[in-house]
Design an enzyme around this catalytic site. Structure first.
Site, short mmCIF file in Angstrom:
data_model
loop_
_atom_site.label_atom_id
_atom_site.label_comp_id
_atom_site.label_asym_id
_atom_site.label_seq_id
_atom_site.Cartn_x
_atom_site.Cartn_y
_atom_site.Cartn_z
N ARG A 33 40.30 23.75 68.11
CA ARG A 33 40.61 24.18 66.75
C ARG A 33 39.77 23.38 65.76
NH1 ARG A 33 44.92 21.57 63.41
NH2 ARG A 33 45.26 22.83 61.53
N LYS A 219 49.32 32.59 60.82
CA LYS A 219 50.16 31.40 60.86
C LYS A 219 51.47 31.68 60.10
CE LYS A 219 48.07 27.43 60.18
NZ LYS A 219 47.20 26.43 59.52
N THR A 278 52.45 22.08 65.84
CA THR A 278 52.96 21.06 64.93
C THR A 278 53.91 20.07 65.61
OG1 THR A 278 52.89 22.73 63.16
CG2 THR A 278 53.83 20.58 62.63
#
Length: 473
Positions: A33, A219, A278
């Site tokens: 990423r 997202k 996350t």
């Protein structure tokens, strides 16, 4: 390494060195990423070149995902770079204020914030560590009472509890980043803070106009996205990321675990990619060993059927990027052993959309009942492998392709192992034989193995998969 769930590692100072990239790939990274909230285009271009060179050297399929910054609403800068706020203090957020702020007044970089909030609204700053209650709005000034104080530093983010901010998903910076991405070998683009499917459609339009064929990951970070437009966003995108940081701030942390399961389930129903992200190994930013809670978090995402789990600061700036990947890979492998591969329970009542999907599902059912050792999917675009990857199975899917684009992008699909192979045979049956021979030479298949192969009679034509064959090695 027979790991079915894919690992996404975020590039940063801790992971950008070529030798570290090579070690990360060797330890289980499938996707890198690029976080466009940080770094320059030159930095990202250099990382892309290094990733591609090392992936080619290792003969490994690696995807690259560019993650757009999106409309992150932030406070401006303070005198001394921070302000100490006590519970009960009054502070004014002013969208027109351009000077250095203090504990009484600070600017905000989003000019419409004063139009989007009203008295009584709760604002959450620095990922919810500091909270303000809006007292009143006067022109560009938002007067707030500090509910939960602390030290507020420069450029910290602002969220509104319950959502409702009108900022567009793509900023001017994002549009420039899209133009850059179109000049690079990038497989996926993650769109931050989409409100609804129109944001995804607009992002796809801009990518196409710029000349990029990158797939879009939405997202999920906004309240309205998950509660009002989830199915439409999933349908409009190629995949979805459960971005638990900003999402938790907007909806409250207690709702996130249940929504994570729901989002993954909807993605599988729509045959789209799902990513859980996350704080998956947050403690490993500073420590070489994960907590038991983090291990359980990863395992539960795997058991829910996510395609990929993502590391952020753990690999971008943490002290132990390699150990974080190794830990995540071990947990994925162990959790996969406990996954439920009940094909009949998952797809017994589904109506298949087309011949391609029907053949894909037939291959899975055949492999399940014949106890096959592998599935071989001959594919040009990767679509057949994607259909198959929507079902949790312990049968490895070897996706054979002569397309570099498909070879890379299929690295994101759960349970799919892309293989790049240039065919010499003139017909599809010959291609199946070549694929079986190649995998046997690589010691992936053994004499006596049973293999289910899918292919199209129209060689190399996208969307032509219409045949299934049982092969004994």
């Amino acid at each position: 390494m027979m790991k079915y769930t894919k690992i996404i590692a975020t590039m940063g100072p801790a992971s950008a060195a070529p030798d570290m990239i090579e070690q990360l790939i060797g330890s289980g990274v499938n996707v890198f990423r690029l976080n466009f909230s940080h770094g320059t285009h030159e930095d990202h271009a250099r990382n892309i070149v290094n990733i591609r060179k090392i992936a080619e050297k290792l003969s490994r399929p690696i995807a690259i995902m560019g993650d757009l910054q999106g409309p992150k609403i932030r406070v401006s800068k303070f005198v001394n770079n921070q302000a100490e706020l006590a519970n009960g203090d009054t502070i004014i957020l002013d969208t027109a204020f351009k000077e250095l702020g203090d504990k009484n007044l600070v600017g905000v970089d989003y000019e419409n914030l004063a139009k989007d909030v009203k008295a009584g609204d709760m604002l959450l700053l620095d990922d919810g560590k500091i909270t303000f209650r809006v007292n009143k709005v006067d022109g560009t000034k938002i007067s707030c009472r500090v509910e939960q104080g602390g030290i507020l530093k420069n450029n910290k983010g602002i969220n509104k509890m319950g959502g409702g901010l009108t900022a567009p998903a793509l900023t001017d910076k994002d549009l420039e980043d899209i133009k850059f991405i179109a000049t690079q070998d990038v497989d996926y683009v993650a769109v931050s803070f989409p409100k609804d499917e129109k944001d995804i459609q607009f992002a796809r339009q801009k990518l196409v106009e710029a000349g990029s064929r990158a797939q879009i990951i939405a997202k999920m970070e906004r309240t309205e996205a998950v509660f009002q437009h989830l199915n439409a966003i999933v349908s409009a995108s190629d995949g979805v990321m459960v971005a638990r940081g900003d999402l938790a701030v907007e909806i409250g942390e207690a709702l996130v675990p249940g929504l994570q399961k729901k989002i993954i389930k909807v993605c599988r129903e729509y045959h789209k990619i799902s990513i859980v992200a996350t704080q998956m190994l947050e403690s490993m930013i500073e420590n070489p060993v994960a907590t038991r809670a983090e291990v359980s978090d990863i395992a539960n995402a795997v058991l829910d059927g996510t395609d990929a789990v993502m590391l952020s600061a753990e690999t971008a700036s943490g002290k132990y990027p390699l150990q974080a990947v190794e830990t995540m890979a071990r947990v994925c492998e162990e959790a996969e052993k406990m996954a439920d591969d009940n094909l009949h329970g998952n797809f017994g009542n589904e109506k298949f959309a087309n011949i391609q999907q029907t053949i894909s599902m037939a291959a899975l059912f055949s492999a399940y009942h014949l106890e096959a050792d592998a599935i071989i999917a001959l594919t040009t675009s990767g679509a057949t492998a994607r259909w198959m990857s929507r079902v949790i199975t312990d049968v490895p899917i070897y996706a054979i392709t002569d397309s570099h684009e498909a070879f890379q992008s299929m690295s994101m699909f759960r349970g799919v192992f892309p293989v790049f192979l240039k065919h010499k045979a003139k017909d599809s049956n010959g291609h199946v034989d070549e694929a079986c021979d190649f995998l046997a030479r690589q010691h992936i298949l053994q004499s006596g193995d049973t293999v289910i192969a899918t292919y199209g009679e129209m060689v190399s034509q996208i969307g032509s998969t219409n045949s299934l064959k049982v092969v004994k090695i």
